[in-house]
Design a protein around this motif. Structure first.
Motif, PDB file in Angstrom:
ATOM      1  N   ASP A   1       0.837  -1.025  -0.021  1.00  0.00           N
ATOM      2  CA  ASP A   1      -0.216   0.142  -0.173  1.00  0.00           C
ATOM      3  C   ASP A   1       1.185   1.465  -0.474  1.00  0.00           C
ATOM      4  N   GLN A   2       1.925   1.106   0.640  1.00  0.00           N
ATOM      5  CA  GLN A   2       2.970   2.637   1.013  1.00  0.00           C
ATOM      6  C   GLN A   2       4.000   2.364  -0.594  1.00  0.00           C
ATOM      7  N   ALA A   3       3.824   1.655  -1.028  1.00  0.00           N
ATOM      8  CA  ALA A   3       4.662   1.870  -2.282  1.00  0.00           C
ATOM      9  C   ALA A   3       4.696   1.033  -3.434  1.00  0.00           C
ATOM     10  N   TRP A   4       4.923   1.145  -3.916  1.00  0.00           N
ATOM     11  CA  TRP A   4       5.374   0.047  -5.805  1.00  0.00           C
ATOM     12  C   TRP A   4       7.143   0.549  -5.843  1.00  0.00           C
ATOM     13  N   ARG A   5       7.901  -0.922  -5.547  1.00  0.00           N
ATOM     14  CA  ARG A   5       9.616  -0.122  -5.811  1.00  0.00           C
ATOM     15  C   ARG A   5       9.973  -1.333  -6.932  1.00  0.00           C
ATOM     16  N   LEU A   6       9.102  -1.729  -8.225  1.00  0.00           N
ATOM     17  CA  LEU A   6       9.631  -2.237  -8.991  1.00  0.00           C
ATOM     18  C   LEU A   6       9.314  -1.720 -10.255  1.00  0.00           C
ATOM     19  N   SER A   7      10.019  -1.148 -11.167  1.00  0.00           N
ATOM     20  CA  SER A   7       9.540  -0.667 -13.065  1.00  0.00           C
ATOM     21  C   SER A   7       9.165  -1.828 -13.536  1.00  0.00           C
ATOM     22  N   ILE A   8       8.119  -1.401 -14.433  1.00  0.00           N
ATOM     23  CA  ILE A   8       7.277  -2.770 -15.262  1.00  0.00           C
ATOM     24  C   ILE A   8       7.059  -1.918 -16.566  1.00  0.00           C
ATOM     25  N   PRO A   9       7.774  -2.750 -17.618  1.00  0.00           N
ATOM     26  CA  PRO A   9       7.356  -2.049 -19.168  1.00  0.00           C
ATOM     27  C   PRO A   9       6.334  -1.729 -19.468  1.00  0.00           C
TER      28      PRO A   9
ATOM     29  N   PRO B   1      10.609 -13.229  -5.382  1.00  0.00           N
ATOM     30  CA  PRO B   1      10.015 -12.111  -5.116  1.00  0.00           C
ATOM     31  C   PRO B   1       8.758 -12.204  -4.878  1.00  0.00           C
ATOM     32  N   GLU B   2       7.898 -10.428  -4.357  1.00  0.00           N
ATOM     33  CA  GLU B   2       6.666 -10.639  -4.007  1.00  0.00           C
ATOM     34  C   GLU B   2       5.431  -9.579  -4.218  1.00  0.00           C
ATOM     35  N   ILE B   3       4.965  -9.704  -5.377  1.00  0.00           N
ATOM     36  CA  ILE B   3       4.210  -8.847  -6.048  1.00  0.00           C
ATOM     37  C   ILE B   3       2.780  -8.831  -4.786  1.00  0.00           C
ATOM     38  N   GLU B   4       1.934  -7.912  -3.904  1.00  0.00           N
ATOM     39  CA  GLU B   4       1.013  -8.420  -3.489  1.00  0.00           C
ATOM     40  C   GLU B   4      -0.518  -8.633  -4.359  1.00  0.00           C
ATOM     41  N   LEU B   5      -1.396  -9.087  -4.198  1.00  0.00           N
ATOM     42  CA  LEU B   5      -2.678  -9.706  -4.650  1.00  0.00           C
ATOM     43  C   LEU B   5      -3.251 -10.186  -4.106  1.00  0.00           C
ATOM     44  N   PRO B   6      -4.494  -9.853  -4.028  1.00  0.00           N
ATOM     45  CA  PRO B   6      -5.383  -8.877  -4.646  1.00  0.00           C
ATOM     46  C   PRO B   6      -5.593  -7.893  -3.193  1.00  0.00           C
ATOM     47  N   GLY B   7      -5.019  -7.735  -2.269  1.00  0.00           N
ATOM     48  CA  GLY B   7      -4.935  -6.751  -1.144  1.00  0.00           C
ATOM     49  C   GLY B   7      -3.428  -5.817  -1.598  1.00  0.00           C
ATOM     50  N   HIS B   8      -3.403  -5.150  -0.261  1.00  0.00           N
ATOM     51  CA  HIS B   8      -1.722  -4.136  -0.200  1.00  0.00           C
ATOM     52  C   HIS B   8      -1.381  -4.094  -1.303  1.00  0.00           C
ATOM     53  N   VAL B   9      -2.160  -3.109  -2.616  1.00  0.00           N
ATOM     54  CA  VAL B   9      -2.112  -2.919  -3.919  1.00  0.00           C
ATOM     55  C   VAL B   9      -2.121  -1.947  -3.607  1.00  0.00           C
ATOM     56  N   TYR B  10      -2.746  -0.862  -2.840  1.00  0.00           N
ATOM     57  CA  TYR B  10      -2.616   0.619  -2.540  1.00  0.00           C
ATOM     58  C   TYR B  10      -1.822   2.138  -3.776  1.00  0.00           C
ATOM     59  N   ALA B  11      -0.636   0.710  -3.296  1.00  0.00           N
ATOM     60  CA  ALA B  11      -0.043   2.333  -4.425  1.00  0.00           C
ATOM     61  C   ALA B  11      -0.166   2.316  -6.083  1.00  0.00           C
ATOM     62  N   ALA B  12      -0.413   0.458  -5.811  1.00  0.00           N
ATOM     63  CA  ALA B  12      -0.552   0.408  -7.933  1.00  0.00           C
ATOM     64  C   ALA B  12      -1.579   1.154  -8.239  1.00  0.00           C
TER      65      ALA B  12
ATOM     66  N   PRO C   1       0.363   6.969  -2.664  1.00  0.00           N
ATOM     67  CA  PRO C   1       0.986   5.634  -2.355  1.00  0.00           C
ATOM     68  C   PRO C   1       0.023   5.984  -0.639  1.00  0.00           C
ATOM     69  N   ARG C   2      -0.781   5.380   0.146  1.00  0.00           N
ATOM     70  CA  ARG C   2      -1.466   5.308   1.489  1.00  0.00           C
ATOM     71  C   ARG C   2       0.471   5.968   2.670  1.00  0.00           C
ATOM     72  N   LEU C   3      -0.046   7.380   3.381  1.00  0.00           N
ATOM     73  CA  LEU C   3       0.937   6.787   3.709  1.00  0.00           C
ATOM     74  C   LEU C   3       0.890   6.472   5.095  1.00  0.00           C
ATOM     75  N   VAL C   4       0.092   6.160   5.505  1.00  0.00           N
ATOM     76  CA  VAL C   4       0.372   5.439   7.085  1.00  0.00           C
ATOM     77  C   VAL C   4      -0.410   3.346   7.013  1.00  0.00           C
ATOM     78  N   TRP C   5       0.203   3.487   7.614  1.00  0.00           N
ATOM     79  CA  TRP C   5       0.361   1.623   7.948  1.00  0.00           C
ATOM     80  C   TRP C   5      -0.799   1.310   7.766  1.00  0.00           C
ATOM     81  N   GLY C   6      -1.009  -0.057   7.629  1.00  0.00           N
ATOM     82  CA  GLY C   6      -2.878  -0.089   8.255  1.00  0.00           C
ATOM     83  C   GLY C   6      -3.684  -1.658   7.060  1.00  0.00           C
ATOM     84  N   ILE C   7      -4.763  -2.238   7.481  1.00  0.00           N
ATOM     85  CA  ILE C   7      -5.226  -2.845   5.768  1.00  0.00           C
ATOM     86  C   ILE C   7      -6.334  -1.951   5.824  1.00  0.00           C
ATOM     87  N   GLU C   8      -5.681  -1.692   4.082  1.00  0.00           N
ATOM     88  CA  GLU C   8      -6.748  -0.717   3.376  1.00  0.00           C
ATOM     89  C   GLU C   8      -7.363  -1.831   2.517  1.00  0.00           C
TER      90      GLU C   8
END
Ligand code: ACM
Ligand code: ZN
Length: 503
Positions: free
Chosen positions: A147-155, A219-230, A249-256
């Motif tokens: 939720d807080q970040a997406w860290r991999l560039s994707i073509p 590698p971990e790509i979260e789905l279907p939750g914890h995807v707020y940054a995407a 992205p969501r600024l505070v930690w938690g369950i979106e």
């Protein structure tokens, strides 16, 4: 000298971990069988022999006055023999005569790092890999999306890192936690954080670095939750795009509650494109698809999701997560990968080829802490055990005046050492337990200094719990070896926490 040449290559990034010549040989994790003879090796030349009867990743090592013989059946075994030799070597370069017969109890000896809540970068990841090799650990679970970040560039999806890899503030980021109790998770620091992400070139560099150390990156790509940054990058993939209008992205930690809209074919196509690319740039055999903590409230209300439930005969919103899990287990299998996910993703009718990663614990009593992983193993899934009360290193370590901040809980060094991934299981279910790993969530971990403090020496204890047979493990003996081993870590510049006082 042949030996020294060989040694130097292997030591490319971890300098010699010398011990005093008169100290007892001090190897972490402890070898399964070790006898120490008289005197020291006068000829440090290593002869390597392939021996088919040595177990996978195992080795036999004989250090005599006239030389060193290593036997193994695979490259990992020869590599681990070198790691043991580094730890046997005294400050004066002498290696005591000894015989070792060694192999791991578990095939999955992992470390997880959350590079999303806070970003560590290539150098820190490489240092983690060096230390994993030193401890004969072999899986780096790299948590790359949150939720807080997406860290991999994707073509083809440039907005992912444009919007997903930067945030305008973080909870308490940049405040050195001299008084952790003063900080509340919702205190935002107002400091821009990022953009921080990895490119394909970075990934290839890290994958190669890991392979040289016999570590497979998962590698971990979260789905279907914890995807707020995407969703911040592509709001149209959410059930309620208007909730993501801020594109941040969501600024505070938690369950979106805003998760991937599973009624939207384009959202699923997006995840397929991401995972197809991930399969191509990560050569390992396993891909982690998250699956934890996914609320269903948006799906319940969303017309597209309801249409999907109807069309696929899924009953209600509870049927959607198993449906998407089945889809991606097959998608990844078609690309030669096994799927791994947090234990919630195994709920429902999921192919037995899917591997579970257990993190939740039942509170039903002693001996039953590992119940959800155990239940999955009994159903026939392979499982990696990472129960929070043994393996979550973002929990406090029980040190007095600890300057660093933790998410809560308590996992002492002794608790880590007592970890038994197969506890309470008998028969075939035991064989489904692949091993375990420590999880380093980074909500309250800012950089490599507090990451190291939280990881070491607790990861040394977990490494021994995953390598050495329970009958060979002895906490008092571990603590006395750790006194030497911690000095090795400090010499390498690792900010290892102190050892607890011996009782
Ligand atoms: C988790 O700790 N939510 C896997
Ligand atoms: Zn939807």
């Amino acid at each position: 000298m042949k030996f020294l040449g060989y040694f130097t290559i292997a030591m490319a990034s971890v300098v010699s971990s010398a011990v005093a010549a008169d100290a007892a040989p001090c190897v972490v994790p402890a070898p399964q069988k070790m006898t120490v003879g008289e005197g020291f090796c006068a000829n440090p030349e290593v002869t390597k022999k392939t021996a088919k009867d040595v177990r996978s990743e195992g080795y036999r090592l004989e250090v005599s006055k006239d030389g060193i013989v290593v036997e193994a059946s695979d490259d990992a075994g020869f590599f681990y023999a070198e790691e043991t030799l580094k730890q046997l070597r005294g400050a004066d370069g002498k290696i005591p005569c000894c015989k070792i017969d060694d192999w791991p109890v578990y095939s999955w000896r992992g470390v997880h790092i959350d590079d999303c809540r806070h970003f560590f970068g290539r150098q820190t990841v490489k240092q983690v890999l060096d230390l994993m090799a030193m401890h004969k650990m072999n899986r780096l679970h790299w948590h790359l999306t949150e939720d807080q970040a997406w860290r991999l560039s994707i073509p083809g999806y440039p907005e992912l890192v444009k919007y997903g890899a930067v945030r305008s503030a973080s909870p308490s980021h940049g405040v050195w936690p001299t008084d952790p109790k003063r900080l509340k998770p919702t205190d935002l620091d107002g400091q821009k954080y990022g953009p921080f992400y990895y490119t394909e070139a970075d990934v290839r560099e890290i994958v190669a670095y890991a392979a040289e150390r016999h570590v497979v990156i998962v590698p971990e790509i979260e789905l279907p939750g914890h995807v707020y940054a995407a969703l911040a990058a592509y709001p149209e993939f959410a059930c309620r795009p208007e909730n993501l209008a801020g594109r941040e992205p969501r600024l505070v930690w938690g369950i979106e509650q805003d998760v991937l809209c599973l009624g939207n074919d384009k959202a699923i196509r997006f995840m397929e494109d991401v995972l197809d690319y991930v399969c191509r740039i990560f050569p390992g055999d396993v891909v982690h698809i998250g699956g934890d903590e996914c609320p269903q409230v948006r799906w319940k209300e969303c017309p597209k999701c309801r249409a999907r439930i109807e069309k696929e005969g899924l009953g209600d919103e509870h049927g959607l997560q198993p449906w998407i899990t089945r889809h991606f287990v097959k998608f990844l299998a078609d690309r030669g990968k096994r799927t791994l996910g947090w234990d919630e993703y195994l709920l429902g009718d999921i192919p037995r080829s899917a591997i579970g990663m257990n993190w939740r614990e039942s509170r039903s009593g002693a001996g039953h802490e590992l119940v959800s992983g155990a239940a999955a193993a009994l159903r026939g899934h392979d499982v990696v055990m990472t129960p929070c009360s043994y393996c979550y290193l973002d929990y406090g370590q029980g040190l007095r005046n600890d300057p660093f901040q933790y998410i809560g809980g308590k996992v002492t060094l002794e608790r880590c050492y007592s970890f038994d991934p197969r506890a309470g299981l008998t028969g075939a279910a035991r064989e489904h337990i692949l091993g375990g790993q420590c999880n380093n969530w980074s909500e309250y971990t800012w950089n490599e200094y507090d990451l190291a403090w939280k990881m070491w020496p607790r990861t040394s204890a977990l490494a021994e719990a995953l390598w050495t047979a329970p009958a060979k493990r002895d906490y008092a003996d571990f603590l006395s070896r750790m006194a030497v081993h911690r000095e090795r870590l400090l010499k390498l510049g690792v900010n290892a926490a102190p050892l607890p006082p011996v009782k």
